[in-house]
Design a protein around this motif. Structure first.
Motif, PDB file in Angstrom:
ATOM      1  N   HIS A 184       0.799  -1.231  -0.116  1.00  0.00           N
ATOM      2  CA  HIS A 184       0.057  -0.172  -0.053  1.00  0.00           C
ATOM      3  C   HIS A 184       0.676   1.211  -0.107  1.00  0.00           C
ATOM      4  O   HIS A 184       1.980   1.318   0.645  1.00  0.00           O
ATOM      5  N   PRO A 185       0.529   2.356  -0.670  1.00  0.00           N
ATOM      6  CA  PRO A 185       1.287   3.306  -0.706  1.00  0.00           C
ATOM      7  C   PRO A 185       1.414   4.175   0.563  1.00  0.00           C
ATOM      8  O   PRO A 185       2.563   4.665   0.900  1.00  0.00           O
ATOM      9  N   GLN A 186       0.581   4.030   1.658  1.00  0.00           N
ATOM     10  CA  GLN A 186       0.703   4.790   2.862  1.00  0.00           C
ATOM     11  C   GLN A 186       1.946   3.958   3.485  1.00  0.00           C
ATOM     12  O   GLN A 186       2.518   4.538   4.467  1.00  0.00           O
ATOM     13  N   VAL A 187       2.073   2.472   3.337  1.00  0.00           N
ATOM     14  CA  VAL A 187       2.901   1.826   3.934  1.00  0.00           C
ATOM     15  C   VAL A 187       4.452   2.460   3.502  1.00  0.00           C
ATOM     16  O   VAL A 187       5.330   2.615   4.402  1.00  0.00           O
ATOM     17  N   LEU A 188       4.555   2.698   2.228  1.00  0.00           N
ATOM     18  CA  LEU A 188       5.659   3.313   1.682  1.00  0.00           C
ATOM     19  C   LEU A 188       6.046   4.712   2.386  1.00  0.00           C
ATOM     20  O   LEU A 188       7.165   5.050   2.733  1.00  0.00           O
ATOM     21  N   ARG A 189       5.153   5.301   2.362  1.00  0.00           N
ATOM     22  CA  ARG A 189       5.031   6.712   2.908  1.00  0.00           C
ATOM     23  C   ARG A 189       5.691   6.831   4.390  1.00  0.00           C
ATOM     24  O   ARG A 189       6.322   7.751   4.669  1.00  0.00           O
ATOM     25  N   LYS A 207       6.352  15.092  -0.235  1.00  0.00           N
ATOM     26  CA  LYS A 207       5.640  14.174  -1.282  1.00  0.00           C
ATOM     27  C   LYS A 207       6.576  12.915  -1.524  1.00  0.00           C
ATOM     28  O   LYS A 207       7.870  13.003  -1.397  1.00  0.00           O
ATOM     29  N   THR A 208       6.046  11.843  -1.566  1.00  0.00           N
ATOM     30  CA  THR A 208       6.621  10.493  -1.758  1.00  0.00           C
ATOM     31  C   THR A 208       6.100   9.762  -2.765  1.00  0.00           C
ATOM     32  O   THR A 208       4.744   9.725  -2.993  1.00  0.00           O
ATOM     33  N   VAL A 209       6.880   9.392  -3.933  1.00  0.00           N
ATOM     34  CA  VAL A 209       6.391   8.671  -4.924  1.00  0.00           C
ATOM     35  C   VAL A 209       7.449   7.516  -5.231  1.00  0.00           C
ATOM     36  O   VAL A 209       8.513   7.627  -5.291  1.00  0.00           O
ATOM     37  N   PHE A 210       6.681   6.476  -5.592  1.00  0.00           N
ATOM     38  CA  PHE A 210       7.126   5.062  -5.876  1.00  0.00           C
ATOM     39  C   PHE A 210       6.995   4.737  -6.995  1.00  0.00           C
ATOM     40  O   PHE A 210       5.696   4.584  -7.411  1.00  0.00           O
ATOM     41  N   PRO A 216      12.710  -0.415  -9.364  1.00  0.00           N
ATOM     42  CA  PRO A 216      12.074   0.337  -8.262  1.00  0.00           C
ATOM     43  C   PRO A 216      13.097   1.778  -7.867  1.00  0.00           C
ATOM     44  O   PRO A 216      14.040   1.633  -8.233  1.00  0.00           O
ATOM     45  N   ARG A 217      11.972   2.897  -8.212  1.00  0.00           N
ATOM     46  CA  ARG A 217      12.732   3.996  -8.036  1.00  0.00           C
ATOM     47  C   ARG A 217      11.612   4.762  -6.956  1.00  0.00           C
ATOM     48  O   ARG A 217      10.537   4.745  -6.865  1.00  0.00           O
ATOM     49  N   LEU A 218      12.599   5.669  -6.008  1.00  0.00           N
ATOM     50  CA  LEU A 218      12.036   6.515  -4.898  1.00  0.00           C
ATOM     51  C   LEU A 218      12.264   7.960  -5.288  1.00  0.00           C
ATOM     52  O   LEU A 218      13.344   8.149  -5.470  1.00  0.00           O
ATOM     53  N   TYR A 219      11.073   8.743  -5.425  1.00  0.00           N
ATOM     54  CA  TYR A 219      11.229  10.137  -5.268  1.00  0.00           C
ATOM     55  C   TYR A 219      10.651  10.788  -4.199  1.00  0.00           C
ATOM     56  O   TYR A 219       9.630  10.550  -3.629  1.00  0.00           O
ATOM     57  N   VAL A 220      11.360  11.737  -3.303  1.00  0.00           N
ATOM     58  CA  VAL A 220      10.996  12.297  -2.139  1.00  0.00           C
ATOM     59  C   VAL A 220      11.246  13.750  -2.398  1.00  0.00           C
ATOM     60  O   VAL A 220      12.307  14.403  -2.851  1.00  0.00           O
ATOM     61  N   THR A 221      10.306  14.664  -1.875  1.00  0.00           N
ATOM     62  CA  THR A 221      10.328  16.035  -1.789  1.00  0.00           C
ATOM     63  C   THR A 221      10.027  16.512  -0.428  1.00  0.00           C
ATOM     64  O   THR A 221       9.229  16.248   0.306  1.00  0.00           O
ATOM     65  N   ILE A 258      17.084   6.963  -5.924  1.00  0.00           N
ATOM     66  CA  ILE A 258      16.535   7.714  -4.915  1.00  0.00           C
ATOM     67  C   ILE A 258      16.645   9.230  -5.209  1.00  0.00           C
ATOM     68  O   ILE A 258      18.067   9.641  -4.881  1.00  0.00           O
ATOM     69  N   ASP A 259      15.796   9.979  -5.557  1.00  0.00           N
ATOM     70  CA  ASP A 259      15.963  11.309  -5.972  1.00  0.00           C
ATOM     71  C   ASP A 259      15.275  12.084  -5.003  1.00  0.00           C
ATOM     72  O   ASP A 259      13.988  11.772  -4.424  1.00  0.00           O
ATOM     73  N   ILE A 260      15.988  13.089  -4.594  1.00  0.00           N
ATOM     74  CA  ILE A 260      15.444  13.934  -3.526  1.00  0.00           C
ATOM     75  C   ILE A 260      15.471  15.371  -4.107  1.00  0.00           C
ATOM     76  O   ILE A 260      16.280  16.180  -4.569  1.00  0.00           O
ATOM     77  N   GLN A 261      14.232  16.034  -3.611  1.00  0.00           N
ATOM     78  CA  GLN A 261      13.980  17.439  -4.252  1.00  0.00           C
ATOM     79  C   GLN A 261      13.838  18.264  -3.011  1.00  0.00           C
ATOM     80  O   GLN A 261      12.966  17.880  -2.230  1.00  0.00           O
TER      81      GLN A 261
END
Length: 271
Positions: A184-189, A207-210, A216-221, A258-261
């Motif tokens: 579930h996306p909430q688990v990842l967040r 923001k968190t996007v998988f 598998p890629r992770l984007y975090v703001t 893992i990209d962080i903005q």
């Protein structure tokens, strides 16, 4: 008849790599999970991926059943391929196949890690574990009609420099995979939140996007709250390493990137 062996643990992408490897090494026959493939077409055997249990699948893959082994041996005697590539999860499994089919020992054992990047192997394992997808290195039209409903997709045809078609792969859902795993996306967040909250400089996770389309890629703001002069690149690297460690531990899959903005920055004074 020269025998070559490609081995690696289950779900590492051996079948999806088999056709390209066979083409590069001028191998005209492949033995994979109980079937004999010759010049891109299945010509004998029954795929272990259609068995109902894992035990039956293993027995099928190592040609435990005499009738099955006899059929493949007979066709091999007829076509007399110059080179054969045998796929297996281990050297021991390949030895069992060679023994059952009365073939000579492999001239070369090729570990999957030597031809496939680590990130692609991890992605293949993730797809196997979460979606239950298995690959058969034969075209869609070669899959038994009784199991066409299991067909998921057909990979792109592999072409030589002369545009000669040398093969295609088919993806199926075997009955013994036991279903799919959904995260579930909430688990990842929450994994991201818990990790980032360990850093006092992180003001808020905005923001968190998988994504799992290719790897598998992770984007975090983030928004940051830190004193003047703080080394931001080093901080970002520390956060990336922490996220990589935590997602690998919790999900058993390491993100390929893992990209962080940074969307907000507040400078604070220190006494």
């Amino acid at each position: 008849m020269e025998i070559y062996a490609l081995f690696g643990t289950s779900g590492t992408g051996k079948s999806s790599s088999a056709l390209e490897l066979a083409y590069r090494m001028n191998i005209d026959a492949i033995i994979d999970d109980g079937i004999l493939i010759y010049e891109g077409r299945k010509i004998a055997g029954t795929s272990a991926k259609y068995e109902k249990t894992k035990i039956q699948a293993v027995k099928r893959a190592i040609f435990h059943y005499e009738e099955h082994a006899s059929e493949v041996k007979r066709i091999l005697d007829q076509i007399q391929p110059s080179r054969i590539l045998i796929l297996g999860t281990s050297k021991r499994m390949i030895e069992r196949i060679v023994e059952a089919l009365q073939l000579s020992s492999p001239a070369e054992y090729i570990p999957i890690e030597s031809i496939k990047p680590k990130q692609e192997i991890e992605a293949a394992q993730y797809v196997r574990q979460t979606m239950g997808k298995h690959v058969i290195p034969i075209p869609r039209v070669e899959v038994e009609k009784d199991f066409l409903q299991r067909l998921i997709a057909s990979a792109q045809q592999i072409f030589s420099s002369k545009k000669e078609m040398i093969g295609e792969t088919t993806v199926v859902h075997p009955p013994f995979t036991g279903g799919r795993i959904q995260i579930h996306p909430q688990v990842l967040r929450k994994i991201v939140l818990a990790t980032c909250n360990d850093f006092a400089e992180v003001g808020q996770v905005l923001k968190t996007v998988f994504t799992f389309d290719d790897l598998p890629r992770l984007y975090v703001t983030l928004s940051l709250k830190l004193p003047y002069g703080r080394d931001i690149p080093t901080l970002m690297q520390d956060i990336q390493l922490a996220l990589h460690k935590e997602t690998s531990f919790c999900l058993n899959i390491a993100p390929a990137s893992i990209d962080i903005q940074i969307a907000g920055l507040e400078l604070i004074t220190t006494e």
